[in-house]
Design a protein around this motif. Structure first.
Motif, PDB file in Angstrom:
ATOM      1  N   LEU A 222       0.629  -1.415   0.174  1.00 38.85           N
ATOM      2  CA  LEU A 222      -0.063  -0.113   0.102  1.00 38.85           C
ATOM      3  C   LEU A 222       0.953   1.218  -0.031  1.00 38.85           C
ATOM      4  O   LEU A 222       2.193   1.287   0.300  1.00 38.85           O
ATOM      5  N   ALA A 223       0.403   2.524  -0.501  1.00 36.59           N
ATOM      6  CA  ALA A 223       1.092   3.603  -0.540  1.00 36.59           C
ATOM      7  C   ALA A 223       1.018   4.326   0.783  1.00 36.59           C
ATOM      8  O   ALA A 223       1.735   4.943   1.601  1.00 36.59           O
ATOM      9  N   PHE A 224      -0.497   4.164   1.516  1.00 38.78           N
ATOM     10  CA  PHE A 224      -0.766   4.748   2.697  1.00 38.78           C
ATOM     11  C   PHE A 224      -1.824   3.774   3.090  1.00 38.78           C
ATOM     12  O   PHE A 224      -2.732   3.159   2.403  1.00 38.78           O
ATOM     13  N   SER A 225      -2.201   3.755   4.562  1.00 42.69           N
ATOM     14  CA  SER A 225      -3.225   3.023   4.865  1.00 42.69           C
ATOM     15  C   SER A 225      -4.258   3.914   5.905  1.00 42.69           C
ATOM     16  O   SER A 225      -3.804   5.075   6.447  1.00 42.69           O
ATOM     17  N   GLN A 226      -5.361   3.442   6.012  1.00 44.14           N
ATOM     18  CA  GLN A 226      -6.528   3.971   6.787  1.00 44.14           C
ATOM     19  C   GLN A 226      -6.488   3.269   8.200  1.00 44.14           C
ATOM     20  O   GLN A 226      -6.915   2.015   8.085  1.00 44.14           O
ATOM     21  N   SER A 227      -6.698   3.971   9.457  1.00 48.57           N
ATOM     22  CA  SER A 227      -6.553   3.173  10.282  1.00 48.57           C
ATOM     23  C   SER A 227      -7.461   3.826  11.578  1.00 48.57           C
ATOM     24  O   SER A 227      -7.703   5.263  11.596  1.00 48.57           O
TER      25      SER A 227
ATOM     26  N   ILE B 234      -2.146   6.580   8.108  1.00 45.92           N
ATOM     27  CA  ILE B 234      -0.688   5.998   8.158  1.00 45.92           C
ATOM     28  C   ILE B 234       0.145   6.165   7.225  1.00 45.92           C
ATOM     29  O   ILE B 234      -0.396   5.535   6.044  1.00 45.92           O
ATOM     30  N   VAL B 235       1.219   6.766   7.186  1.00 45.14           N
ATOM     31  CA  VAL B 235       2.054   7.269   6.261  1.00 45.14           C
ATOM     32  C   VAL B 235       3.448   6.654   6.252  1.00 45.14           C
ATOM     33  O   VAL B 235       3.858   6.590   7.339  1.00 45.14           O
TER      34      VAL B 235
END
Length: 337
Positions: A111-116, A300-301
């Protein structure tokens, strides 16, 4: 020069400028005599993407199931606004979607970034550092955990301590908390399901394990159906998933039994009024922290100074703009700014 020739010259001298003026008007206004309309291409070129530092490309993302309504209702607004920034949602290759699996996929560069719906853990950041980057969390909204019970259950509310005792097996009958003589059936999704369960274990159960009386359910939809069918059931989930529901009711929660805070705006909408009228989130109590069980939602980066970091930060920063915060509020979450 004869009088006739002189008259002809004067006529031509007057008519030529008039012709030039009329020709110019024809060019400006068009053959039909009205102002020409801008083309679709001209309109599209004027509607440019104005999101700061947003890169172009296809970016994989995913994570928390709490973010499902954001992916459904908000992310398409950004896609329409900035069509060269393409978001592609990915389910985990194994296991169920959730905050934990999203962070795991982020560390694995899937993933490039995630959602948490929870902060990343120290051990997760250590795993990322072994891959050559660190993790960064950007809070974008406030969410609460709501407690769902059957409409026929008649108690004023529960304290956080009582919720803990119910889910660790110390309280097993509603009579112990002011209700009727009825066994309690606590429902939860498994720990692997994601951030909501992990947050509940960490912050409500204070790292204690679920009791033997707890039943495990695959999805929130399935759990809410069981609560509706079984008068003794109880379930917890993200407030936007519970508060507007017609089939269950949300319980007020308190740090003590002298003050219960409802997760909905009062007065509570009755079941007979639903779905024509729905309960709304008690946003003021969530934002102030008076409602006892709240949390932040995070993007989340990766901190790797590459395009993935740029994509994640730009996405999070757009959610923090007035437009992004308004959209989050409409989706059922509480704006953080």
């Amino acid at each position: 020069m004869s009088e006739k020739n002189e008259t002809l010259v004067l006529f031509l001298a007057s008519i030529i400028p008039i012709g030039l003026v009329l020709g110019g008007l024809w060019f400006v206004f068009g053959k039909g005599g009205s102002i020409s309309q801008p083309t679709t291409q001209q309109l599209n070129s004027s509607n440019k993407c104005d999101v700061t530092n947003l890169p172009e490309g296809i970016f994989n993302y995913g994570g928390s199931t709490t973010w499902a309504t954001i992916r459904r209702d908000i992310d398409p607004v950004l896609q329409q606004k900035c069509p060269k920034f393409v978001l592609r949602y990915l389910d985990p290759p194994s296991g169920k979607p959730g905050s934990g699996t999203g962070i795991k996929m982020l560390i694995a560069n899937q993933l490039a970034f995630s959602q948490s719906s929870r902060s990343f853990k120290p051990e997760e950041n250590q795993q990322a550092q072994q891959k050559g980057f660190s993790l960064k969390e950007i809070p974008v909204a406030i969410d609460g955990i709501a407690i769902a019970v059957n409409h026929n259950l008649n108690i004023p509310g529960l304290t956080v301590a009582q919720i803990k005792d119910i889910y660790t097996g110390k309280i097993t009958n509603w009579q112990q908390v002011g209700g009727v003589n009825l066994p309690i059936t606590p429902l939860t999704r498994p720990k692997e399901a994601g951030g909501t369960v992990e947050f509940f274990l960490e912050n409500v159960l204070e790292k204690e394990s679920f009791g033997k009386n707890v039943q495990y359910i695959g999805t929130t939809t399935e759990a809410l159906r069981k609560v509706d069918a079984n008068p003794g059931s109880i379930y917890y989930a993200s407030a936007p998933e519970v508060v507007p529901q017609c089939t269950v009711k949300s319980l007020p929660i308190g740090r003590t039994n002298t003050k219960f805070i409802p997760p909905y705006k009062e007065p509570q909408v009755s079941r007979s009024e639903c779905p024509a009228k729905l309960n709304q989130l008690n946003a003021e109590m969530f934002r102030s922290g008076e409602y006892p069980i709240t949390r932040n939602l995070f993007v989340i980066v990766k901190q790797n100074n590459q395009i993935d970091q740029q994509a994640g930060e730009a996405y999070a920063n757009w959610l923090l703009t007035p437009q992004g915060q308004q959209l989050l509020e409409k989706t059922g979450f509480v704006r953080i700014k």
